[in-house]
Scaffold this motif. Structure first.
Motif, mmCIF file in Angstrom:
data_model
loop_
_atom_site.group_PDB
_atom_site.id
_atom_site.type_symbol
_atom_site.label_atom_id
_atom_site.label_comp_id
_atom_site.label_asym_id
_atom_site.label_seq_id
_atom_site.Cartn_x
_atom_site.Cartn_y
_atom_site.Cartn_z
ATOM 1 N N GLN A 1 -14.370 22.121 -12.122
ATOM 2 C CA GLN A 1 -13.188 22.769 -11.555
ATOM 3 C C GLN A 1 -11.942 22.173 -12.196
ATOM 4 N N ALA A 2 -10.948 23.037 -12.478
ATOM 5 C CA ALA A 2 -9.658 22.563 -12.981
ATOM 6 C C ALA A 2 -8.592 23.168 -12.087
ATOM 7 N N ALA A 3 -7.688 22.335 -11.593
ATOM 8 C CA ALA A 3 -6.590 22.798 -10.725
ATOM 9 C C ALA A 3 -7.085 23.813 -9.689
ATOM 10 N N ASN A 4 -8.118 23.421 -8.972
ATOM 11 C CA ASN A 4 -8.676 24.203 -7.855
ATOM 12 C C ASN A 4 -9.407 25.477 -8.249
ATOM 13 N N SER A 5 -9.583 25.731 -9.543
ATOM 14 C CA SER A 5 -10.338 26.947 -9.841
ATOM 15 C C SER A 5 -11.586 26.599 -10.665
ATOM 16 N N PHE A 6 -12.633 27.365 -10.417
ATOM 17 C CA PHE A 6 -13.941 27.115 -11.031
ATOM 18 C C PHE A 6 -13.845 27.356 -12.539
ATOM 19 N N GLN A 7 -13.868 26.295 -13.322
ATOM 20 C CA GLN A 7 -13.758 26.437 -14.780
ATOM 21 C C GLN A 7 -14.781 25.524 -15.435
ATOM 22 N N PRO A 8 -16.045 25.929 -15.358
ATOM 23 C CA PRO A 8 -17.106 25.044 -15.830
ATOM 24 C C PRO A 8 -17.063 24.811 -17.333
ATOM 25 N N GLN A 9 -17.290 23.564 -17.728
ATOM 26 C CA GLN A 9 -17.287 23.202 -19.148
ATOM 27 C C GLN A 9 -18.223 22.008 -19.333
ATOM 28 N N LYS A 10 -19.129 22.141 -20.273
ATOM 29 C CA LYS A 10 -20.061 21.028 -20.538
ATOM 30 C C LYS A 10 -19.642 20.354 -21.836
ATOM 31 N N LYS B 195 -16.478 39.807 -6.785
ATOM 32 C CA LYS B 195 -16.626 38.881 -7.929
ATOM 33 C C LYS B 195 -17.752 37.872 -7.721
ATOM 34 N N VAL B 196 -18.838 38.317 -7.085
ATOM 35 C CA VAL B 196 -19.958 37.396 -6.861
ATOM 36 C C VAL B 196 -20.546 36.906 -8.184
ATOM 37 N N ASP B 197 -20.352 37.684 -9.238
ATOM 38 C CA ASP B 197 -20.848 37.258 -10.545
ATOM 39 C C ASP B 197 -20.156 35.996 -11.016
ATOM 40 N N LYS B 198 -18.926 35.764 -10.513
ATOM 41 C CA LYS B 198 -18.202 34.569 -10.954
ATOM 42 C C LYS B 198 -18.476 33.379 -10.035
ATOM 43 N N ALA B 199 -19.114 33.634 -8.898
ATOM 44 C CA ALA B 199 -19.338 32.560 -7.928
ATOM 45 C C ALA B 199 -20.697 31.899 -8.116
ATOM 46 N N GLN C 96 -22.917 24.656 -3.316
ATOM 47 C CA GLN C 96 -24.143 25.203 -3.903
ATOM 48 C C GLN C 96 -23.853 25.827 -5.272
ATOM 49 N N ALA C 97 -22.680 26.470 -5.396
ATOM 50 C CA ALA C 97 -22.352 27.101 -6.683
ATOM 51 C C ALA C 97 -22.270 26.026 -7.778
ATOM 52 N N TYR C 98 -21.695 24.858 -7.436
ATOM 53 C CA TYR C 98 -21.568 23.798 -8.418
ATOM 54 C C TYR C 98 -22.937 23.187 -8.728
ATOM 55 N N LYS C 99 -23.785 23.095 -7.688
ATOM 56 C CA LYS C 99 -25.143 22.596 -7.939
ATOM 57 C C LYS C 99 -25.878 23.556 -8.876
ATOM 58 N N ASP C 100 -25.707 24.854 -8.635
ATOM 59 C CA ASP C 100 -26.371 25.851 -9.499
ATOM 60 C C ASP C 100 -25.898 25.706 -10.942
ATOM 61 N N GLN C 101 -24.585 25.469 -11.100
ATOM 62 C CA GLN C 101 -24.036 25.322 -12.444
ATOM 63 C C GLN C 101 -24.649 24.095 -13.127
ATOM 64 N N LEU C 102 -24.702 22.980 -12.380
ATOM 65 C CA LEU C 102 -25.293 21.757 -12.951
ATOM 66 C C LEU C 102 -26.763 21.998 -13.316
ATOM 67 N N CYS C 103 -27.438 22.726 -12.428
ATOM 68 C CA CYS C 103 -28.844 23.071 -12.650
ATOM 69 C C CYS C 103 -29.051 23.772 -13.989
#
Ligand SMILES: Nc1nc2c(ncn2[C@@H]2O[C@H](COP(=O)(O)OP(=O)(O)OP(=O)(O)O)[C@@H](O)[C@H]2O)c(=O)[nH]1
Ligand SMILES: [Mg+2]
Length: 455
Positions: A86-95, A372-376, A6-13
């Motif tokens: 994600q990069a190397a298992n950590s959430f690192q969003p980049q467009k 760290k919910v702000d990062k999730a 869901q976090a990744y869907k939110d990011q894409l959103c």
């Protein structure tokens, strides 16, 4: 089952704009990794997002608003973009946005190719059919980013980890969510104002002859234990404070055991609830089960210095040989970084489980502080008032509960004060709620404790 959280869907959103639904059209492990099957399932379906997961923990892909087809041509799409989640298992969003001059090469519609983006084959994952090797499909395409999409100075290593070993490939149809936004919170907080929560803590007295209750913060290095104490302390001081040292380091920044008192500026008294801050758990340099049981049973004094190479023993200075009920821990808070939940280190989980095994028989209450919910969740990052509405946070709360075998009602998502200069109700109330709840659990435990009258 869909792999996109869901976090990744939110990011894409947030990148696509508007509220969107994701409808899984194609999935390599379910349908086979085949360009023909991809086209059968995804052609003429409107906007789609293609997501690739590889063996080194990269999650990346591309969005296009043009329906896929198999007509062998390039299609223009000024809304298309590539992305990394994600990069190397950590959430690192980049467009990575499309380069205006090359918009006409946004996507390549070729019946023999999987979802292919860019005139340089910026992202050309596979063609024809690929058989699965042990746990992945070895992509036979290539990634030559920077032709059609602006990688902002980066290359395929940053984008995909230079790895086309796909553990999964998914293509989602993206549709606009109609109707009103779903604003129903997944957890209802009591209609309590900050003042009421604070006053419950300020007026609390433990049962029997006890002076205070002790809540232990236990968690991995950098999970936010010291910051949680700072957060609670700031709330009672009415301003941002930073008594406990917090920050990022390879090993635990907290090297001494602290039994923190929290003084309220309103009541001018210390609360009768203490937060016990420990050294963070880490692979290798760990506090082991017997060290942790020494803490839980109350053998350590305030300011005891941990020495990773010396186990805690009765002959160490300050060690309390005969701790009383007042010294021991009355509630354990497992502090878990919500962005680490999917890659939680096995060794630390085993240590948590071993502690649980030992304390379950004593009926010692346990909760999870999910920091760290702000990062999730991007939505929560922008607006903390969405914390109990965000499906991404509901997801991590569920996962944290499963991880530690605790009911969801014992999992408290919080954001610590870390870069704020002033207090904010939307940060304060979830933190206070977690603290009040731990105090109540500790109180229930003590009221049911056979040793209560002896102390
Ligand atoms: N964004 C964000 N950062 C946080 C939060 N909580 C803690 N941090 C940051 O995470 C880092 C580690 O926090 P600490 O409180 O030092 O963690 P700790 O568990 O005490 O770590 P050790 O004592 O080293 O084991 C710091 O840089 C904090 O600023 C949070 O809720 N949100
Ligand atoms: Mg610390």
């Amino acid at each position: 089952m869909s792999k996109l959280t869901q976090a990744y869907k939110d990011q894409l959103c947030t990148w696509i704009g508007g509220r969107t639904n994701f409808n899984l059209l194609y999935q390599a492990t379910r349908d086979g990794c085949s360009a023909q099957i991809f086209h059968q399932k995804c052609d003429n379906k409107g906007p789609t997002v293609s997501v690739f997961y590889n063996t080194t923990g990269y999650v990346f892909g591309g969005y296009t608003m043009v329906s896929w087809s198999s007509d062998g041509t390039w299609k223009s799409d000024d809304q298309a973009f590539l992305f990394r989640l994600q990069a190397a298992n950590s959430f690192q969003p980049q467009k990575y946005n499309i380069i205006t001059a090359n918009v006409r090469y946004a996507v390549h519609h070729n019946g023999n190719y999987g979802p292919t983006f860019g005139g340089g084959h910026d992202l050309h994952p596979f063609s024809s059919t690929i058989n699965k090797r042990s746990n992945y499909f070895l992509g036979n395409g290539s990634t030559n980013p920077n032709h059609t999409y602006n990688m902002q100075g980066n290359n395929a290593t940053n984008f995909t980890g230079n790895n086309l070993q796909f553990t999964e490939v998914e293509v989602y149809q993206v549709t606009e969510q109609t109707g009103c936004l779903d604003k129903t919170p997944w957890r209802k907080l009591p209609e309590m104002k900050q003042k009421v929560l604070k006053s419950e803590l300020e007026t609390y007295s433990p049962p029997g002859k006890l002076d205070h209750v002790n809540i232990l913060l236990l968690g991995a290095v950098g999970s936010g234990k010291s910051s949680y104490f700072n957060t609670i302390n700031s709330i009672f001081q009415g301003r941002i404070t930073s008594v406990a040292r917090s920050g990022s380091a390879e090993h635990s920044l907290t090297t001494t055991y602290r039994l923190y008192k929290i003084k309220s500026t309103d009541s001018r008294q210390p609360l009768k609830v203490r937060l016990c801050d420990t050294r963070g758990l880490e692979d290798g340099l760990n506090l082991d089960l017997s060290d942790l049981m020494a803490i839980i049973d109350g053998h350590l004094p305030d300011r005891f210095t941990f020495n990773p190479s010396v186990p805690i023993r009765p002959d160490l200075p300050g060690y309390k040989k005969n701790p009383t009920l007042n010294d021991r821990i009355h509630c354990i808070a497992f502090v878990v970084d919500s962005t680490a939940i999917d890659v939680f280190p096995d060794k630390i989980l085993q240590t948590f489980k071993a502690v649980q095994h030992r304390v379950n028989t004593q009926g010692l209450p346990q909760v999870v502080l999910l920091t760290k919910v702000d990062k999730a969740c991007e939505v929560v990052n922008k607006d903390m008032s969405q914390l109990f509405i965000s499906p991404a946070i509901r997801d991590v709360v569920e996962k944290a509960g499963e991880l530690l075998g605790l009911p969801r009602s014992h999992v408290y998502p919080v954001k610590n004060y870390e870069d704020e200069l002033v207090l904010d109700d939307n940060v304060t109330i979830p933190a206070l709620t977690s603290f009040v709840q731990m105090m109540r659990f500790a109180d229930d435990f003590l009221n049911d404790c056979p040793d209560l009258d002896e102390d």
